[in-house]
Design a protein around this motif. Structure first.
Motif, PDB file in Angstrom:
ATOM      1  N   TYR A 107       0.800  -1.225   0.000  1.00  0.00           N
ATOM      2  CA  TYR A 107       0.000   0.000   0.000  1.00  0.00           C
ATOM      3  C   TYR A 107       0.834   1.277   0.000  1.00  0.00           C
ATOM      4  O   TYR A 107       0.535   2.195  -0.768  1.00  0.00           O
ATOM      5  CB  TYR A 107      -1.009  -0.025   1.154  1.00  0.00           C
ATOM      6  N   PRO A 108       1.883   1.399   0.823  1.00  0.00           N
ATOM      7  CA  PRO A 108       2.694   2.625   0.741  1.00  0.00           C
ATOM      8  C   PRO A 108       3.348   2.816  -0.624  1.00  0.00           C
ATOM      9  O   PRO A 108       3.560   3.957  -1.050  1.00  0.00           O
ATOM     10  CB  PRO A 108       3.748   2.430   1.841  1.00  0.00           C
ATOM     11  N   ASP A 109       3.641   1.716  -1.316  1.00  0.00           N
ATOM     12  CA  ASP A 109       4.224   1.828  -2.660  1.00  0.00           C
ATOM     13  C   ASP A 109       3.283   2.542  -3.634  1.00  0.00           C
ATOM     14  O   ASP A 109       3.715   3.066  -4.657  1.00  0.00           O
ATOM     15  CB  ASP A 109       4.576   0.447  -3.225  1.00  0.00           C
ATOM     16  N   HIS A 110       1.979   2.540  -3.315  1.00  0.00           N
ATOM     17  CA  HIS A 110       0.968   3.184  -4.159  1.00  0.00           C
ATOM     18  C   HIS A 110       0.377   4.420  -3.474  1.00  0.00           C
ATOM     19  O   HIS A 110      -0.731   4.843  -3.806  1.00  0.00           O
ATOM     20  CB  HIS A 110      -0.139   2.185  -4.499  1.00  0.00           C
ATOM     21  N   ASP A 111       1.119   4.968  -2.506  1.00  0.00           N
ATOM     22  CA  ASP A 111       0.684   6.139  -1.733  1.00  0.00           C
ATOM     23  C   ASP A 111      -0.653   5.921  -1.024  1.00  0.00           C
ATOM     24  O   ASP A 111      -1.438   6.855  -0.856  1.00  0.00           O
ATOM     25  CB  ASP A 111       0.621   7.402  -2.611  1.00  0.00           C
ATOM     26  N   GLU A 112      -0.904   4.720  -0.600  1.00  0.00           N
ATOM     27  CA  GLU A 112      -2.123   4.377   0.142  1.00  0.00           C
ATOM     28  C   GLU A 112      -1.771   4.232   1.629  1.00  0.00           C
ATOM     29  O   GLU A 112      -1.959   3.182   2.242  1.00  0.00           O
ATOM     30  CB  GLU A 112      -2.736   3.082  -0.400  1.00  0.00           C
ATOM     31  N   TRP A 113      -1.256   5.308   2.216  1.00  0.00           N
ATOM     32  CA  TRP A 113      -0.778   5.284   3.594  1.00  0.00           C
ATOM     33  C   TRP A 113      -1.918   5.076   4.594  1.00  0.00           C
ATOM     34  O   TRP A 113      -1.750   4.371   5.595  1.00  0.00           O
ATOM     35  CB  TRP A 113      -0.024   6.582   3.896  1.00  0.00           C
TER      36      TRP A 113
END
Length: 182
Positions: A22-28
């Motif tokens: 998720y952080p890799d896709h800016d889904e923090w």
């Protein structure tokens, strides 16, 4: 994420490996929500919750930060988890939805009795704004910060307790897990 054991799976079947995407896709925010759910089958240390609280506050997610504070409190004080079923209005339940965020601090009949034989209610919390009459999933049930945790320690999985707002019963909760030290 390195603090979570590799074999821990949350209720949705998500592992820490899944969360790393998720952080890799800016889904923090999604990652934070999933990480805050890794408290089944693993007792996160307070340092874990401190990191999640800090992250939620940095992202301006006050509700997530409050939830993580509750998780931190549980890590220290232990908890009772239960499947909650709220009564419908036709069964005598609330006419309006149960307010979330700890606004409602219902009374719980946890099996104690007064000298007169009446229920010796204990104050507890219900987190998670479930509407009246809705068959709820897992919701945290436990003593609030000011309660005496020792009153709840006799509860065991399989026991049923009732939730009250004054005399009327609002719902019943079947204990699914306890984490009090014996």
């Amino acid at each position: 994420m390195a603090m979570v054991p590799a074999d821990v799976v949350n209720e949705a079947g998500v592992t820490v490996v899944d969360v790393r995407e998720y952080p890799d896709h800016d889904e923090w925010e999604v990652a934070l929500d999933l990480l805050a759910d890794f408290d089944t089958g693993w007792r996160p240390p307070t340092a874990w919750w401190d990191r999640l609280i800090d992250s939620a506050e940095m992202m301006g997610l006050s509700d997530a930060a409050a939830w993580c504070r509750w998780g931190r409190w549980e890590s220290i004080h232990r908890t009772v988890r239960a499947e909650l079923r709220l009564l419908s209005p036709a069964e005598g339940g609330r006419q309006t939805p149960v307010p979330g965020k700890g606004i409602l601090r219902p009374l719980w009949d946890i099996g104690r009795r007064t000298a007169a034989g009446r229920p010796g209610f204990a104050r507890g919390t219900h987190l998670g704004g479930v509407g009246a009459g809705v068959a709820a999933g897992r919701h945290r049930v436990g003593p609030p910060w000011s309660a005496v945790p020792s009153l709840w320690r006799h509860l065991q999985p399989g026991m049923t307790i009732s939730m009250h707002e004054g005399r009327p019963t609002l719902g019943t909760a079947t204990i699914t897990e306890t984490s009090y030290a014996r």
